[in-house]
Design an enzyme around this catalytic site. Structure first.
Site, PDB file in Angstrom:
ATOM      1  N   LYS A 170     -30.440 -31.763  84.499  1.00 62.95           N
ATOM      2  CA  LYS A 170     -29.837 -31.464  83.194  1.00 62.95           C
ATOM      3  C   LYS A 170     -28.671 -32.431  82.912  1.00 62.95           C
ATOM      4  O   LYS A 170     -28.317 -33.235  83.760  1.00 62.95           O
ATOM      5  CB  LYS A 170     -29.398 -29.999  83.135  1.00 62.95           C
ATOM      6  CG  LYS A 170     -30.504 -29.003  83.579  1.00 62.95           C
ATOM      7  CD  LYS A 170     -31.716 -28.984  82.647  1.00 62.95           C
ATOM      8  CE  LYS A 170     -32.938 -28.325  83.260  1.00 62.95           C
ATOM      9  NZ  LYS A 170     -32.965 -26.894  83.327  1.00 62.95           N
TER      10      LYS A 170
HETATM   11  C1  PLP Z   1     -33.850 -25.655  83.690  1.00 67.36           C
HETATM   12  C2  PLP Z   1     -34.222 -24.638  82.707  1.00 67.36           C
HETATM   13  C3  PLP Z   1     -33.957 -23.268  82.907  1.00 67.36           C
HETATM   14  C4  PLP Z   1     -33.533 -22.694  84.222  1.00 67.36           C
HETATM   15  O1  PLP Z   1     -32.398 -23.208  84.751  1.00 67.36           O
HETATM   16  P1  PLP Z   1     -32.143 -23.143  86.332  1.00 67.36           P
HETATM   17  O2  PLP Z   1     -30.719 -23.544  86.442  1.00 67.36           O
HETATM   18  O3  PLP Z   1     -33.092 -24.114  86.983  1.00 67.36           O
HETATM   19  O4  PLP Z   1     -32.386 -21.745  86.788  1.00 67.36           O
HETATM   20  C5  PLP Z   1     -34.210 -22.398  81.860  1.00 67.36           C
HETATM   21  N1  PLP Z   1     -34.718 -22.827  80.697  1.00 67.36           N
HETATM   22  C6  PLP Z   1     -35.014 -24.119  80.491  1.00 67.36           C
HETATM   23  C7  PLP Z   1     -35.556 -24.524  79.153  1.00 67.36           C
HETATM   24  C8  PLP Z   1     -34.797 -25.059  81.490  1.00 67.36           C
HETATM   25  O5  PLP Z   1     -35.120 -26.345  81.275  1.00 67.36           O
END
Ligand code: PLP
Length: 406
Positions: free
Chosen positions: A204
């Site tokens: 991210k």
């Molecule tokens: C990465 C992601 C999540 C979950 O996040 P984590 O930190 O990996 O639990 C939820 N929704 C979307 C759209 C994502 O890309």
């Protein structure tokens, strides 16, 4: 065609040297950790409090400052943030929640955690974000909330969604796992929906290793989120049913979880957040370069950006134009891999996972999501990509498109 036949038929193998010959493979996304990030973590590791310490409060203040939200609650990951958001929204058995279909499974799993029913809305073919017309068709008297995902970083149509939510008395949860740093009509994502959730996973925009957060402007929701993060246990006398002056006393007032983030993760994130603008600018520069390079290639369809959204661009997605290209997505994917570029596909529509199939969802639930899914590939996009790397990606994509052009 067999996989062997597919492989024999791709330009890097059939037609010469792979573009990334002798260079490391490029993946679709990765973190950028620098020496000051490492120093910030080390400092906390040498301090007395490595969890439940001062860095969490500091981080939450910073998240409020960046997003413009009144409250931020940091937690262990983006999935936990979504779970807490659904709990704080009061989702329970019998409730329906409308969810984007082209997203990571966690966006819908959180509804199931609460005993609710995810109802998948279709996407728009141009932006790949949730389609408001499809939402309207799926609202029933049981609908309680909408979970809208800022897919690839592009903000959903927040103004229209909020208007719909107010009219139908629904709560808007924005899954902003892709979109920290995105602005909608000039306002940062995080202060607009009823609850916004973030993820700080390494792919991210900024990372704490694992990590997440919810932001909200609603005082009651914020209090609930903070309780849910830590077992539902509090020392706040205003919330306790049997407040006591005993210095050891605390009280569990609801059923919560241990969804806490550690202080060294918070320190890493605080250090990363200082670079948010730089990271977003680097992503934007790569997006612009890709857009320029791919705009006139008839084999490709590019994602449309709505003018309201200034995207932090988590993903860059190429969609194959089936009328102009003779290979399928699998061949295109393999051809990129053969060039030394390892793409990814975001995502299998959630209702098509075998688990969702087993609990009764139809594979043709959302026709546009299905159609888009068959043609999409995410190519490398992250701040550490060099000019040479992006040149290679462009050269590889062009070579494959020319090779398979109809
Ligand atoms: C990465 C992601 C999540 C979950 O996040 P984590 O930190 O990996 O639990 C939820 N929704 C979307 C759209 C994502 O890309």
């Amino acid at each position: 065609m067999s996989n062997e036949e597919i492989k024999a038929n791709i330009p890097a193998i059939a037609g010469g040297t792979p573009i990334r010959q002798g260079k490391p493979t490029l993946y679709y996304g990765k973190q950028l950790i620098e020496e000051d990030d490492i120093a910030a973590v080390a400092e906390v590791l040498r301090s007395p409090e490595i969890t439940c310490g001062p860095k969490i409060g500091e981080l939450e203040e910073e998240l409020c400052r960046i997003t413009g939200a009144r409250y931020a609650v940091a937690c262990s990951n983006g999935t936990a943030a979504l779970h807490m958001a659904c709990m704080a929204a009061g989702i329970t058995k019998g409730d329906e929640v409308i969810v984007s279909s082209l997203t990571f499974a966690a966006s819908a799993n959180c509804v199931l955690y609460c005993g609710g029913t995810p109802v998948f809305a279709d996407i728009r073919e141009d932006t790949y974000n949730i389609d408001i017309e499809s939402i309207k068709e799926k609202i029933t008297p049981r609908t309680r909330a909408i979970i809208a995902v800022d897919f690839t970083g592009q903000a959903v149509q927040l103004k229209e969604l909020l208007a719909l939510c107010r009219e139908k008395r629904l709560l808007l949860i924005e899954d902003a796992a892709h979109s920290l740093g995105t602005k909608y009509m000039g306002r940062p994502v995080g202060s607009i929906a009823d609850i916004t959730t973030f993820s700080f996973h390494p792919v991210k925009t900024v990372t704490s290793g694992e990590g997440g957060a919810c932001t909200t402007n609603n005082t009651e929701i914020a209090l609930n989120l903070a309780l849910l993060r830590s077992h539902g246990i509090t020392r706040n006398k205003d919330i306790e049913r049997h407040p006591s002056d005993d210095p050891w006393y605390n009280e569990q007032v609801l059923l919560g979880f241990n969804y806490r983030m550690t202080d060294f993760q918070a320190a890493l994130l605080l250090s990363q957040l200082k670079k948010l603008d730089r990271f977003v600018a680097a992503r934007a520069a790569i997006r612009e370069k890709y857009n320029r390079a791919f705009a006139d290639i008839p084999q490709l369809i590019l994602q449309t950006n709505i003018p309201e959204s200034e995207t932090a661009q988590h993903l860059y997605i190429l969609r194959l134009n089936a009328k102009k290209i003779s290979c399928n997505r699998r061949q295109f994917f393999d051809a990129l891999c053969a060039e030394g570029i390892h793409p990814q596909v975001h995502y299998l529509p959630v209702y098509r996972h075998s688990f969702y199939e087993a609990i009764g969802y139809a594979p043709n639930e959302c026709p546009v999501a299905n159609k888009v899914y068959y043609g999409i590939v995410s190519i490398p996009l992250y701040p550490a990509l060099t000019e040479e790397d992006t040149d290679d990606v462009i050269a590889a994509v062009k070579r494959i498109c020319e090779y398979f052009a109809i």
